[in-house]
Design an enzyme around this catalytic site. Structure first.
Site, PDB file in Angstrom:
ATOM      1  CD1 TRP A   1      -1.673   2.367   1.918  1.00  0.00           C
ATOM      2  CD2 TRP A   1      -3.064   1.298   0.529  1.00  0.00           C
ATOM      3  NE1 TRP A   1      -2.723   3.205   1.659  1.00  0.00           N
ATOM      4  CE2 TRP A   1      -3.597   2.582   0.804  1.00  0.00           C
ATOM      5  CE3 TRP A   1      -3.761   0.447  -0.325  1.00  0.00           C
ATOM      6  CZ2 TRP A   1      -4.796   3.026   0.264  1.00  0.00           C
ATOM      7  CZ3 TRP A   1      -4.963   0.878  -0.868  1.00  0.00           C
ATOM      8  CH2 TRP A   1      -5.464   2.159  -0.569  1.00  0.00           C
ATOM      9  CG  LEU A   2       2.773   2.714  -3.201  1.00  0.00           C
ATOM     10  CD1 LEU A   2       3.115   3.227  -4.588  1.00  0.00           C
ATOM     11  CD2 LEU A   2       4.039   2.500  -2.395  1.00  0.00           C
TER      12      LEU A   2
ATOM     13  CG  ASP B   1      -6.741   4.694 -17.093  1.00  0.00           C
ATOM     14  OD1 ASP B   1      -7.275   5.752 -17.500  1.00  0.00           O
ATOM     15  OD2 ASP B   1      -7.362   3.842 -16.440  1.00  0.00           O
TER      16      ASP B   1
END
Length: 293
Positions: A96-97, A199
Protein backbone atom coordinates in the site's frame (compact mmCIF):
# COMPACT_ATOMS: atom_id res chain seq x y z
CA UNK A 1 -16.46 -6.16 4.95
CA UNK A 2 -14.89 -9.61 4.92
CA UNK A 3 -13.03 -11.81 2.47
CA UNK A 4 -14.11 -15.31 1.42
CA UNK A 5 -12.44 -17.82 3.73
CA UNK A 6 -10.39 -19.49 0.99
CA UNK A 7 -9.08 -16.16 -0.29
CA UNK A 8 -8.28 -14.93 3.22
CA UNK A 9 -6.27 -18.08 3.87
CA UNK A 10 -4.30 -17.63 0.65
CA UNK A 11 -3.46 -14.02 1.40
CA UNK A 12 -2.49 -14.71 5.01
CA UNK A 13 -0.18 -17.50 3.83
CA UNK A 14 1.50 -15.12 1.38
CA UNK A 15 1.90 -12.37 3.96
CA UNK A 16 2.73 -14.72 6.82
CA UNK A 17 0.46 -12.65 9.04
CA UNK A 18 -3.24 -12.66 9.98
CA UNK A 19 -5.48 -10.05 8.39
CA UNK A 20 -6.85 -7.81 11.13
CA UNK A 21 -9.17 -5.62 9.07
CA UNK A 22 -10.60 -5.46 5.54
CA UNK A 23 -11.78 -2.12 4.13
CA UNK A 24 -13.72 -2.01 0.87
CA UNK A 25 -12.45 0.83 -1.36
CA UNK A 26 -14.06 0.28 -4.74
CA UNK A 27 -15.89 -2.13 -7.03
CA UNK A 28 -15.66 -1.92 -10.80
CA UNK A 29 -15.78 -4.13 -13.89
CA UNK A 30 -16.42 -7.26 -11.84
CA UNK A 31 -13.54 -6.77 -9.40
CA UNK A 32 -13.33 -5.50 -5.86
CA UNK A 33 -10.50 -3.46 -4.31
CA UNK A 34 -9.83 -3.82 -0.59
CA UNK A 35 -7.30 -2.32 1.80
CA UNK A 36 -5.97 -4.96 4.16
CA UNK A 37 -4.53 -4.29 7.61
CA UNK A 38 -2.04 -6.62 9.29
CA UNK A 39 0.59 -6.21 11.99
CA UNK A 40 3.10 -5.60 9.16
CA UNK A 41 1.14 -2.71 7.69
CA UNK A 42 -1.38 -2.16 4.90
CA UNK A 43 -1.81 -3.86 1.54
CA UNK A 44 -3.99 -3.49 -1.54
CA UNK A 45 -5.95 -6.49 -2.78
CA UNK A 46 -7.89 -6.49 -6.04
CA UNK A 47 -9.89 -9.69 -6.49
CA UNK A 48 -12.82 -11.32 -8.28
CA UNK A 49 -14.41 -14.69 -8.82
CA UNK A 50 -15.20 -13.86 -12.45
CA UNK A 51 -12.82 -11.10 -13.50
CA UNK A 52 -12.17 -9.77 -16.95
CA UNK A 53 -9.94 -12.38 -18.63
CA UNK A 54 -6.34 -12.02 -17.44
CA UNK A 55 -6.97 -8.46 -16.21
CA UNK A 56 -5.10 -9.06 -12.94
CA UNK A 57 -2.11 -10.55 -14.75
CA UNK A 58 -2.05 -7.65 -17.23
CA UNK A 59 -2.14 -5.07 -14.44
CA UNK A 60 0.61 -6.86 -12.54
CA UNK A 61 2.81 -6.89 -15.64
CA UNK A 62 2.15 -3.19 -16.20
CA UNK A 63 3.08 -2.35 -12.61
CA UNK A 64 6.29 -4.36 -12.86
CA UNK A 65 7.19 -2.68 -16.15
CA UNK A 66 6.74 0.79 -14.64
CA UNK A 67 8.64 -0.23 -11.49
CA UNK A 68 11.57 -1.52 -13.56
CA UNK A 69 11.84 1.92 -15.15
CA UNK A 70 12.90 3.19 -11.73
CA UNK A 71 11.45 6.68 -12.20
CA UNK A 72 8.19 6.97 -10.26
CA UNK A 73 6.98 5.17 -7.15
CA UNK A 74 4.93 2.11 -8.13
CA UNK A 75 3.20 -0.46 -5.88
CA UNK A 76 5.21 -3.65 -5.52
CA UNK A 77 3.47 -6.75 -6.83
CA UNK A 78 3.55 -9.28 -3.99
CA UNK A 79 1.41 -11.95 -5.64
CA UNK A 80 -0.89 -12.43 -8.60
CA UNK A 81 -3.20 -15.37 -9.38
CA UNK A 82 -4.86 -15.16 -12.80
CA UNK A 83 -6.81 -16.89 -14.21
CA UNK A 84 -8.86 -17.83 -11.19
CA UNK A 85 -8.83 -21.49 -10.12
CA UNK A 86 -12.13 -23.27 -10.70
CA UNK A 87 -12.96 -23.10 -7.00
CA UNK A 88 -11.24 -19.83 -6.14
CA UNK A 89 -10.46 -16.25 -7.06
CA UNK A 90 -8.20 -14.25 -9.31
CA UNK A 91 -6.35 -11.60 -7.34
CA UNK A 92 -3.56 -9.04 -7.34
CA UNK A 93 -1.83 -8.24 -4.06
CA UNK A 94 0.47 -5.22 -3.70
CA UNK A 95 1.92 -3.13 -0.93
CA UNK A 96 0.00 0.00 0.00
CA UNK A 97 1.42 3.37 -1.06
CA UNK A 98 0.16 6.29 1.00
CA UNK A 99 1.80 9.57 1.90
CA UNK A 100 -1.06 10.65 4.11
CA UNK A 101 -3.21 13.74 3.74
CA UNK A 102 -0.80 15.71 1.54
CA UNK A 103 -0.91 17.03 -2.01
CA UNK A 104 1.06 15.40 -4.77
CA UNK A 105 4.07 17.50 -5.78
CA UNK A 106 2.95 18.23 -9.34
CA UNK A 107 6.30 19.69 -10.38
CA UNK A 108 8.02 16.44 -9.47
CA UNK A 109 5.30 14.50 -11.29
CA UNK A 110 5.86 16.56 -14.44
CA UNK A 111 9.62 16.03 -14.33
CA UNK A 112 9.40 12.33 -13.59
CA UNK A 113 6.73 11.65 -16.21
CA UNK A 114 8.96 13.24 -18.85
CA UNK A 115 11.79 10.98 -17.67
CA UNK A 116 9.51 7.94 -17.88
CA UNK A 117 8.60 8.88 -21.44
CA UNK A 118 12.29 8.85 -22.37
CA UNK A 119 12.22 5.06 -22.01
CA UNK A 120 11.66 3.78 -25.52
CA UNK A 121 11.19 0.62 -27.59
CA UNK A 122 11.77 -0.37 -31.23
CA UNK A 123 8.05 -0.05 -32.09
CA UNK A 124 4.66 1.02 -30.79
CA UNK A 125 2.68 -1.42 -28.67
CA UNK A 126 3.46 -3.80 -25.84
CA UNK A 127 4.25 -7.46 -25.31
CA UNK A 128 0.67 -8.26 -24.33
CA UNK A 129 -2.83 -6.82 -24.54
CA UNK A 130 -4.38 -5.26 -21.46
CA UNK A 131 -7.43 -3.17 -20.51
CA UNK A 132 -8.46 0.45 -20.55
CA UNK A 133 -11.13 0.58 -17.87
CA UNK A 134 -13.29 -2.45 -18.57
CA UNK A 135 -12.58 -2.67 -22.30
CA UNK A 136 -9.75 -4.54 -24.03
CA UNK A 137 -6.74 -2.51 -25.15
CA UNK A 138 -4.91 -4.09 -28.08
CA UNK A 139 -1.14 -3.69 -28.17
CA UNK A 140 0.25 -5.79 -31.03
CA UNK A 141 3.42 -4.05 -32.21
CA UNK A 142 3.39 -1.67 -35.19
CA UNK A 143 6.19 0.45 -36.62
CA UNK A 144 4.21 3.57 -37.48
CA UNK A 145 2.38 5.54 -34.80
CA UNK A 146 -0.52 6.86 -36.95
CA UNK A 147 -1.30 3.31 -38.09
CA UNK A 148 -1.08 2.04 -34.51
CA UNK A 149 -3.39 4.78 -33.29
CA UNK A 150 -5.98 3.92 -35.96
CA UNK A 151 -5.80 0.12 -35.85
CA UNK A 152 -5.10 -0.51 -32.16
CA UNK A 153 -6.90 2.42 -30.57
CA UNK A 154 -9.66 4.08 -32.61
CA UNK A 155 -10.92 1.22 -34.77
CA UNK A 156 -11.51 -1.30 -31.93
CA UNK A 157 -13.48 1.33 -29.99
CA UNK A 158 -15.42 2.18 -33.13
CA UNK A 159 -16.31 -1.49 -33.68
CA UNK A 160 -17.38 -1.86 -30.06
CA UNK A 161 -19.54 1.26 -30.35
CA UNK A 162 -21.22 -0.24 -33.40
CA UNK A 163 -21.96 -3.46 -31.49
CA UNK A 164 -23.53 -1.48 -28.65
CA UNK A 165 -25.66 0.74 -30.84
CA UNK A 166 -23.63 3.93 -30.37
CA UNK A 167 -22.64 4.30 -34.01
CA UNK A 168 -25.56 5.60 -36.08
CA UNK A 169 -24.94 6.04 -39.80
CA UNK A 170 -23.90 9.70 -39.67
CA UNK A 171 -21.41 9.18 -36.85
CA UNK A 172 -19.98 6.09 -38.57
CA UNK A 173 -19.46 7.91 -41.88
CA UNK A 174 -17.74 10.83 -40.19
CA UNK A 175 -15.52 8.49 -38.18
CA UNK A 176 -14.55 6.68 -41.37
CA UNK A 177 -13.52 10.01 -42.87
CA UNK A 178 -11.56 10.91 -39.77
CA UNK A 179 -9.69 7.58 -39.72
CA UNK A 180 -8.68 8.14 -43.33
CA UNK A 181 -7.16 11.51 -42.33
CA UNK A 182 -5.23 10.44 -39.21
CA UNK A 183 -1.94 9.91 -41.00
CA UNK A 184 -2.05 13.45 -42.38
CA UNK A 185 -3.26 14.92 -39.09
CA UNK A 186 -0.34 13.38 -37.20
CA UNK A 187 2.30 13.94 -39.87
CA UNK A 188 5.36 16.14 -39.55
CA UNK A 189 6.12 15.36 -35.92
CA UNK A 190 9.42 13.98 -34.66
CA UNK A 191 8.46 11.18 -32.28
CA UNK A 192 9.62 7.92 -30.75
CA UNK A 193 7.84 5.15 -28.83
CA UNK A 194 7.56 6.23 -25.19
CA UNK A 195 6.70 4.15 -22.14
CA UNK A 196 3.24 5.33 -21.10
CA UNK A 197 1.19 4.69 -17.98
CA UNK A 198 -1.76 4.62 -20.37
CA UNK A 199 -4.57 5.67 -18.02
CA UNK A 200 -3.13 8.78 -16.42
CA UNK A 201 -5.91 10.74 -14.76
CA UNK A 202 -5.93 12.31 -11.31
CA UNK A 203 -7.33 9.27 -9.52
CA UNK A 204 -4.34 7.18 -10.55
CA UNK A 205 -1.76 9.58 -9.05
CA UNK A 206 -1.15 9.34 -5.30
CA UNK A 207 1.29 10.85 -2.78
CA UNK A 208 3.64 8.24 -1.35
CA UNK A 209 5.40 10.20 1.39
CA UNK A 210 4.83 13.35 3.50
CA UNK A 211 6.69 15.42 0.90
CA UNK A 212 4.10 14.55 -1.75
CA UNK A 213 6.38 12.42 -3.91
CA UNK A 214 4.13 11.03 -6.67
CA UNK A 215 3.25 7.41 -7.26
CA UNK A 216 1.17 5.79 -10.00
CA UNK A 217 -1.42 3.03 -9.75
CA UNK A 218 -3.85 1.20 -12.11
CA UNK A 219 -1.83 1.35 -15.33
CA UNK A 220 -2.75 0.42 -18.89
CA UNK A 221 0.86 0.33 -20.05
CA UNK A 222 2.13 0.45 -23.63
CA UNK A 223 4.72 2.22 -25.77
CA UNK A 224 3.00 5.07 -27.60
CA UNK A 225 3.34 8.72 -28.51
CA UNK A 226 3.85 10.70 -25.32
CA UNK A 227 1.44 13.34 -26.61
CA UNK A 228 -1.39 10.83 -26.16
CA UNK A 229 -0.56 10.57 -22.44
CA UNK A 230 -0.33 14.33 -21.95
CA UNK A 231 -3.61 14.81 -23.83
CA UNK A 232 -5.48 12.49 -21.48
CA UNK A 233 -4.18 14.36 -18.43
CA UNK A 234 -6.04 17.40 -19.80
CA UNK A 235 -9.35 15.69 -20.59
CA UNK A 236 -10.98 15.76 -17.16
CA UNK A 237 -9.82 19.01 -15.60
CA UNK A 238 -6.08 18.85 -16.12
CA UNK A 239 -3.16 18.54 -13.73
CA UNK A 240 -2.51 22.27 -13.33
CA UNK A 241 0.09 24.64 -14.81
CA UNK A 242 2.91 23.60 -12.45
CA UNK A 243 2.78 20.04 -13.82
CA UNK A 244 2.81 21.08 -17.49
CA UNK A 245 5.53 23.67 -16.98
CA UNK A 246 7.74 21.09 -15.26
CA UNK A 247 7.16 18.57 -18.03
CA UNK A 248 7.99 21.12 -20.71
CA UNK A 249 11.17 22.18 -18.92
CA UNK A 250 12.28 18.56 -18.75
CA UNK A 251 11.32 17.53 -22.30
CA UNK A 252 9.41 20.05 -24.43
CA UNK A 253 6.57 18.75 -26.57
CA UNK A 254 6.78 19.19 -30.35
CA UNK A 255 5.13 22.24 -31.92
CA UNK A 256 1.44 21.78 -32.70
CA UNK A 257 0.59 19.53 -29.74
CA UNK A 258 -2.49 21.63 -28.92
CA UNK A 259 -3.89 20.98 -32.41
CA UNK A 260 -3.46 17.19 -31.99
CA UNK A 261 -4.59 16.91 -28.35
CA UNK A 262 -8.33 16.44 -28.91
CA UNK A 263 -7.73 13.83 -31.60
CA UNK A 264 -5.84 11.71 -29.07
CA UNK A 265 -8.62 12.12 -26.54
CA UNK A 266 -11.15 10.72 -29.00
CA UNK A 267 -9.83 7.30 -28.00
CA UNK A 268 -10.69 7.80 -24.34
CA UNK A 269 -14.03 9.45 -25.08
CA UNK A 270 -15.06 6.55 -27.32
CA UNK A 271 -14.00 4.21 -24.53
CA UNK A 272 -16.14 6.15 -22.04
CA UNK A 273 -19.02 6.08 -24.49
CA UNK A 274 -18.70 2.30 -24.68
CA UNK A 275 -18.34 1.87 -20.93
CA UNK A 276 -20.79 4.41 -19.55
CA UNK A 277 -23.23 5.27 -22.30
CA UNK A 278 -24.57 8.04 -24.49
CA UNK A 279 -23.68 10.85 -22.09
CA UNK A 280 -20.31 11.01 -23.85
CA UNK A 281 -21.76 11.14 -27.37
CA UNK A 282 -21.74 14.94 -27.58
CA UNK A 283 -18.00 15.19 -26.82
CA UNK A 284 -17.28 12.40 -29.28
CA UNK A 285 -19.24 14.16 -32.01
CA UNK A 286 -17.50 17.48 -31.34
CA UNK A 287 -14.10 15.93 -31.93
CA UNK A 288 -15.22 13.99 -34.97
CA UNK A 289 -16.67 17.17 -36.46
CA UNK A 290 -13.41 19.03 -35.85
CA UNK A 291 -11.11 16.48 -37.50
CA UNK A 292 -13.22 14.62 -40.07
CA UNK A 293 -12.92 17.38 -42.66
Amino acid sequence: MSLPATLRSQIEAILGDPIRKVELLAQSFGSRLDRLYTSQGRFALKWASRPLPLAMAAEAHGLRTLAQAGVLAIPEVLAVVDPAPADGYAFLLTNWLDGGNVRVDMAVLGEQLAQLHRISAPAYGFDHDNYIGGNPQYNTWMQEWPHFFVERRLRPQMELAAQQGYLPTTRRHKLDRLLARVEDLLAGVERQPALLHGDLWGGNVIPVDPQGRPGLIDPAVYFGDREAELAFTELFGGFGPVFYQAYQRTWPLPPGYAERRDLYNLYHLLNHLNLFGAGYAFQVDQIIQRYAG
